[in-house]
Design a protein around this motif. Structure first.
Motif, PDB file in Angstrom:
ATOM      1  N   ALA A  48     -62.919  42.927-106.097  1.00 23.54           N
ATOM      2  CA  ALA A  48     -62.995  41.781-105.614  1.00 23.54           C
ATOM      3  C   ALA A  48     -63.412  40.611-106.487  1.00 23.54           C
ATOM      4  O   ALA A  48     -63.281  39.559-106.431  1.00 23.54           O
ATOM      5  CB  ALA A  48     -63.477  41.774-104.397  1.00 23.54           C
ATOM      6  N   TRP A  49     -64.296  41.166-107.381  1.00 24.79           N
ATOM      7  CA  TRP A  49     -64.914  40.162-108.342  1.00 24.79           C
ATOM      8  C   TRP A  49     -63.896  39.663-109.401  1.00 24.79           C
ATOM      9  O   TRP A  49     -64.167  38.455-109.741  1.00 24.79           O
ATOM     10  CB  TRP A  49     -66.130  41.151-109.308  1.00 24.79           C
ATOM     11  N   GLU A  50     -63.144  40.274-109.553  1.00 23.47           N
ATOM     12  CA  GLU A  50     -61.930  39.822-110.527  1.00 23.47           C
ATOM     13  C   GLU A  50     -61.226  38.610-109.692  1.00 23.47           C
ATOM     14  O   GLU A  50     -60.822  37.784-110.120  1.00 23.47           O
ATOM     15  CB  GLU A  50     -61.002  40.993-110.942  1.00 23.47           C
ATOM     16  N   LEU A  51     -60.664  38.852-108.437  1.00 24.34           N
ATOM     17  CA  LEU A  51     -60.277  37.830-107.414  1.00 24.34           C
ATOM     18  C   LEU A  51     -61.352  36.828-107.263  1.00 24.34           C
ATOM     19  O   LEU A  51     -60.793  35.509-107.297  1.00 24.34           O
ATOM     20  CB  LEU A  51     -59.541  38.485-106.310  1.00 24.34           C
ATOM     21  N   ALA A  52     -62.361  36.879-107.084  1.00 23.14           N
ATOM     22  CA  ALA A  52     -63.465  35.922-106.735  1.00 23.14           C
ATOM     23  C   ALA A  52     -63.654  35.149-108.110  1.00 23.14           C
ATOM     24  O   ALA A  52     -63.808  34.220-108.154  1.00 23.14           O
ATOM     25  CB  ALA A  52     -64.726  36.715-106.438  1.00 23.14           C
ATOM     26  N   ALA A  53     -63.473  35.771-109.080  1.00 18.06           N
ATOM     27  CA  ALA A  53     -63.460  34.932-110.505  1.00 18.06           C
ATOM     28  C   ALA A  53     -62.525  33.885-110.645  1.00 18.06           C
ATOM     29  O   ALA A  53     -62.790  32.893-110.819  1.00 18.06           O
ATOM     30  CB  ALA A  53     -63.376  35.864-111.737  1.00 18.06           C
ATOM     31  N   GLY A  54     -61.521  34.161-110.011  1.00 18.76           N
ATOM     32  CA  GLY A  54     -60.270  33.346-109.742  1.00 18.76           C
ATOM     33  C   GLY A  54     -60.404  32.093-108.969  1.00 18.76           C
ATOM     34  O   GLY A  54     -60.355  30.938-108.993  1.00 18.76           O
ATOM     35  N   SER A  55     -61.209  32.479-107.859  1.00 18.19           N
ATOM     36  CA  SER A  55     -61.645  31.622-106.692  1.00 18.19           C
ATOM     37  C   SER A  55     -62.468  30.775-107.111  1.00 18.19           C
ATOM     38  O   SER A  55     -62.587  29.548-106.845  1.00 18.19           O
ATOM     39  CB  SER A  55     -62.022  32.521-105.559  1.00 18.19           C
ATOM     40  N   MET A  56     -63.624  31.136-108.030  1.00 16.29           N
ATOM     41  CA  MET A  56     -64.505  30.434-108.518  1.00 16.29           C
ATOM     42  C   MET A  56     -63.968  29.282-109.546  1.00 16.29           C
ATOM     43  O   MET A  56     -64.475  27.906-109.510  1.00 16.29           O
ATOM     44  CB  MET A  56     -65.634  31.149-109.026  1.00 16.29           C
ATOM     45  N   LEU A  57     -63.065  29.604-110.222  1.00 12.57           N
ATOM     46  CA  LEU A  57     -62.151  28.819-111.033  1.00 12.57           C
ATOM     47  C   LEU A  57     -61.691  27.585-110.388  1.00 12.57           C
ATOM     48  O   LEU A  57     -61.654  26.468-110.719  1.00 12.57           O
ATOM     49  CB  LEU A  57     -61.166  29.714-111.917  1.00 12.57           C
ATOM     50  N   ALA A  58     -60.960  27.892-109.180  1.00 17.86           N
ATOM     51  CA  ALA A  58     -60.509  26.919-108.296  1.00 17.86           C
ATOM     52  C   ALA A  58     -61.310  25.884-107.929  1.00 17.86           C
ATOM     53  O   ALA A  58     -60.989  24.888-107.914  1.00 17.86           O
ATOM     54  CB  ALA A  58     -59.853  27.588-107.451  1.00 17.86           C
ATOM     55  N   LEU A  59     -62.769  26.355-107.383  1.00 14.48           N
ATOM     56  CA  LEU A  59     -63.605  25.549-106.873  1.00 14.48           C
ATOM     57  C   LEU A  59     -64.248  24.749-108.261  1.00 14.48           C
ATOM     58  O   LEU A  59     -64.540  23.360-107.960  1.00 14.48           O
ATOM     59  CB  LEU A  59     -64.627  26.353-106.195  1.00 14.48           C
ATOM     60  N   VAL A  60     -64.737  25.124-109.293  1.00 11.63           N
ATOM     61  CA  VAL A  60     -65.052  24.343-110.350  1.00 11.63           C
ATOM     62  C   VAL A  60     -64.204  23.406-110.730  1.00 11.63           C
ATOM     63  O   VAL A  60     -64.505  22.261-111.116  1.00 11.63           O
ATOM     64  CB  VAL A  60     -65.506  25.354-111.580  1.00 11.63           C
ATOM     65  N   MET A  61     -63.162  23.536-110.805  1.00 16.33           N
ATOM     66  CA  MET A  61     -61.803  22.610-111.177  1.00 16.33           C
ATOM     67  C   MET A  61     -61.667  21.564-110.007  1.00 16.33           C
ATOM     68  O   MET A  61     -61.096  20.542-110.502  1.00 16.33           O
ATOM     69  CB  MET A  61     -60.368  23.344-111.549  1.00 16.33           C
ATOM     70  N   ARG A  62     -62.230  22.064-108.993  1.00 13.73           N
ATOM     71  CA  ARG A  62     -61.842  20.929-107.777  1.00 13.73           C
ATOM     72  C   ARG A  62     -63.117  20.047-107.841  1.00 13.73           C
ATOM     73  O   ARG A  62     -63.045  18.954-107.531  1.00 13.73           O
ATOM     74  CB  ARG A  62     -61.836  21.691-106.575  1.00 13.73           C
ATOM     75  N   LYS A  63     -64.256  20.626-108.090  1.00 14.20           N
ATOM     76  CA  LYS A  63     -65.515  19.867-108.195  1.00 14.20           C
ATOM     77  C   LYS A  63     -65.673  19.060-109.284  1.00 14.20           C
ATOM     78  O   LYS A  63     -66.299  17.830-109.251  1.00 14.20           O
ATOM     79  CB  LYS A  63     -66.684  20.871-107.957  1.00 14.20           C
ATOM     80  N   THR A  64     -65.319  19.483-110.499  1.00 11.86           N
ATOM     81  CA  THR A  64     -65.477  18.807-111.753  1.00 11.86           C
ATOM     82  C   THR A  64     -64.054  18.319-112.332  1.00 11.86           C
ATOM     83  O   THR A  64     -63.356  19.390-112.221  1.00 11.86           O
ATOM     84  CB  THR A  64     -66.517  19.446-112.841  1.00 11.86           C
ATOM     85  N   VAL A  65     -64.182  17.705-113.313  1.00 15.86           N
ATOM     86  CA  VAL A  65     -62.919  17.348-114.234  1.00 15.86           C
ATOM     87  C   VAL A  65     -63.008  18.162-115.376  1.00 15.86           C
ATOM     88  O   VAL A  65     -64.031  17.892-116.316  1.00 15.86           O
ATOM     89  CB  VAL A  65     -62.677  15.805-114.578  1.00 15.86           C
ATOM     90  N   VAL A  66     -62.052  19.039-115.590  1.00 21.89           N
ATOM     91  CA  VAL A  66     -62.355  19.867-116.784  1.00 21.89           C
ATOM     92  C   VAL A  66     -61.449  19.532-117.879  1.00 21.89           C
ATOM     93  O   VAL A  66     -60.250  19.553-117.548  1.00 21.89           O
ATOM     94  CB  VAL A  66     -61.964  21.385-116.448  1.00 21.89           C
ATOM     95  N   LYS A  67     -62.208  19.145-119.067  1.00 22.89           N
ATOM     96  CA  LYS A  67     -61.187  18.643-119.981  1.00 22.89           C
ATOM     97  C   LYS A  67     -60.595  19.801-120.950  1.00 22.89           C
ATOM     98  O   LYS A  67     -61.294  20.705-121.147  1.00 22.89           O
ATOM     99  CB  LYS A  67     -61.987  17.902-120.930  1.00 22.89           C
ATOM    100  N   PRO A  68     -59.284  19.541-121.151  1.00 28.46           N
ATOM    101  CA  PRO A  68     -58.450  20.612-121.874  1.00 28.46           C
ATOM    102  C   PRO A  68     -59.257  20.951-123.067  1.00 28.46           C
ATOM    103  O   PRO A  68     -59.649  19.909-123.899  1.00 28.46           O
ATOM    104  CB  PRO A  68     -56.909  19.929-122.217  1.00 28.46           C
TER     105      PRO A  68
END
Length: 615
Positions: A196-216
């Motif tokens: 689950a930690w691997e899937l949760a890592a992807g979930s956290m990415l989704a939330l980080v990118m939703r909360k902040t603007v990540v510059k390429p």
């Protein structure tokens, strides 16, 4: 959510790595990490979809699960059906039984649990007759899909931090499980708790990118590519297949998702049309790559080499066809409505579940033909007696048996023939995969450890006055391998000093599965009757000599070398009559093989019946 072509490109990279790994391309010995890349992508995409809908008050569990069903089940059911039909035609009973089991577990999203319970190590499974073992990863993802939306619904909506805190908790708890399961690598590899930690890592990415603007950031994205590729090229499946080392490709995947974009080199490369197209058909590629690999290798006979280019060509064509005519239509509500979807799934699911269940309970439909019937697994009185330690009605031909068959699967093969030839009764006291002795403490197929099994079985033999002879057999790969195993085996034999003990074995080991070899010759070649014969390995006679010397110290033990009963003048003849063989696999005697061996033994006037008569 905004479509990102580079994510499909990342899917392409993941599936290519997995295919190269399973096709035994040596340079990509760590290509199994492609599955870990998929897990991160899945967590990212699913969480993005669910959170978007929750924040808009548009989330519906029914709609979510319908989309998942449309995405996963139609093609999966087709692959299962094709695999089952080909297995029915090609595979011997034991192999078809396994396909039956995985047909059911795949539909129920539980192949990962089945593999763990069966104690199968993932690496090397592609070389066995199991075209559905790769569905374990779908089981992990689907279990995540079932639980996560329900839990997210309980959290405060429109609060990214509450979502993020939740997934951080899942991530850390799962990593703790990985550490806790370090002594059980199969659990760490297969189970959702340690994945689950691997899937949760992807979930956290989704939330980080939703909360902040990540510059390429092309540099960080390229570092991600390097981490993923380095893992695929350098990882060792025996050490890095499960556990904390998978953090490397997971971090690499996270960097690619976070920092790749259409305007940097990493994003542009992953967004190339042909790369994106591979990503679009990646689900078809993944589902078909193992069945095609297993069946392609199966039909190759002597002298034919596996062609990777041919394999890739067929796989690509097959995957495109099913993507075009199965995946795409079923994902569209306009093309296939709910009624049609439901009817289609029921028409596919019910027969597969039914035949899968019966295939398991019947032992792989051995009555498909006479040869299959002869090649059914020789497990004595049946699977119910695997782990039996008592004299009972199911596992004994008499309430007061005079002969006990003790040991593992190599002992089981003698039970029925001995029972036929011993009117006074035979009891089966065997447990598969156990070295004879008291060393192993790992739970066996019956749930009890080998130590406990032999302790209880010996107690039964010693405390049952009617039992006068004990028959033991094994491949003896461990019994004399170390000082502790030897001492354990010696202790067991000394515990039987008041009984007459006959030790059979080991059988000369074949370089291939005999039953499968003979069946393939019948299907794809001209039968001469000698195609599956073999010569004993050089080490076989050395082992026999060592065992004979070891058993000389026990006056109550008779050691019987089976070699001359099976092999004449250095040639082990495997075909018996029209529809039978000496072995079912590489070393286990068939029912007919056990009959031949015991008859040969008795012809030398030292058979079990004479031993019974002397007492």
């Amino acid at each position: 959510m905004t479509y990102r072509a580079e994510i499909d490109g990342l899917r392409a990279l993941a599936v290519i790595l997995v295919i190269l790994f399973h096709a035994d391309i040596e340079a990509f010995a760590g290509g199994f990490i492609g599955v870990d890349v998929f897990f991160v992508i899945s967590g990212y995409l699913i969480t993005t979809i669910v959170i978007n809908d929750l924040d808009k008050n548009q989330f519906s569990l029914a709609d979510f699960y319908e989309r998942r069903i449309r995405r996963i089940l139609p093609l999966l059911l087709l692959v299962i059906a094709v695999s089952y039909v080909l297995s029915w035609w090609l595979f011997l009973p034991q192999a078809h039984k396994e396909v039956s089991e995985f047909s059911v577990s795949s539909i129920l999203s539980a192949s990962n649990v089945l593999l763990y319970l069966k104690g199968h190590n993932y690496f090397g499974l592609e070389e066995q007759a199991n075209p559905l073992f790769h569905t374990w990863s779908l089981g992990v993802e689907e279990q995540y899909y079932i639980v996560i939306p329900l839990l997210l619904m309980l959290l405060a909506r429109n609060n990214v931090m509450s979502y993020l805190t939740f997934f951080i908790g899942v991530f850390l708890l799962s990593l703790m499980t990985v550490w806790y399961a370090s002594g059980d690598p199969d659990f760490a590899f297969y189970m959702i708790f340690s994945r689950a930690w691997e899937l949760a890592a992807g979930s956290m990415l989704a939330l980080v990118m939703r909360k902040t603007v990540v510059k390429p950031n092309n540099t960080l994205a390229m570092i991600g590519i390097v981490l993923v590729m380095a893992s695929a090229l350098l990882f060792d499946k025996s050490k890095d297949g499960a556990g904390i080392m998978l953090m490397i490709p997971v971090i690499g995947t996270a960097l690619i998702i976070l920092f790749s974009a259409s305007d940097n080199i990493c994003g542009k490369t992953l967004s190339l049309k042909w790369v994106v197209f591979i990503g679009l058909i990646s689900y078809s590629l993944y589902l078909w790559h193992i069945p095609l690999l297993v069946f392609y290798r199966y039909v190759l006979t002597a002298g034919q080499e596996f062609s990777f280019l041919t394999y890739v060509g067929i796989l690509s064509l097959l995957s495109y066809i099913t993507w075009r005519f199965v995946e795409k239509p079923f994902r569209s509500r306009r093309k296939i409505g709910m009624k049609t979807l439901t009817a289609s799934l029921i028409l596919m699911t019910m027969p597969l579940l039914t035949f899968g269940f019966i295939g398991h309970t019947s032992g792989g439909f051995p009555d498909r033909n006479a040869f299959f019937e002869a090649m059914r697994v020789n497990n004595g009185y049946g699977l119910a007696c695997n782990g039996n330690t008592e004299v009972n009605e199911s596992c004994s031909s008499s309430s007061e048996p005079t002969v006990a068959v003790l040991g593992n699967s190599h002992s089981m093969v003698f039970v029925q023939q001995l029972a036929y030839e011993t009117p006074t009764g035979v009891v089966q006291l065997t447990q598969d995969s156990c070295a004879v002795g008291y060393v192993d403490v790992t739970p066996g197929v019956s749930g009890q450890s080998c130590n406990d099994f032999f302790t209880d079985a010996i107690e039964t033999i010693v405390n049952t006055p009617s039992i006068r002879q004990v028959v033991i057999s094994s491949n003896f790969g461990k019994e004399l391998s170390t000082q502790s195993y030897r001492a354990s085996f010696t202790q067991l034999l000394n515990g039987l000093k008041d009984k007459e003990v006959v030790v059979f074995g080991p059988t000369p080991s074949a370089p291939f599965a005999i039953g499968e070899c003979l069946w393939k010759v019948r299907l794809f070649g001209e039968e001469k009757g000698t195609e599956c014969d073999f010569a004993p390995k050089r080490t076989h006679q050395q082992n026999i000599t060592m065992l004979a010397q070891y058993f000389e110290q026990f006056e109550h033990v008779e050691f019987v070398d089976l070699t001359d009963y099976i092999c004449q003048k250095g040639n082990c003849t495997m075909k018996i009559g029209t529809n039978n063989a000496m072995y079912t696999d590489a070393s286990h005697l068939s029912y007919k093989g056990a009959e031949v061996v015991l008859n040969s033994y008795q012809s030398e006037a030292v058979g079990i019946q004479q031993l019974t008569a002397k007492n």
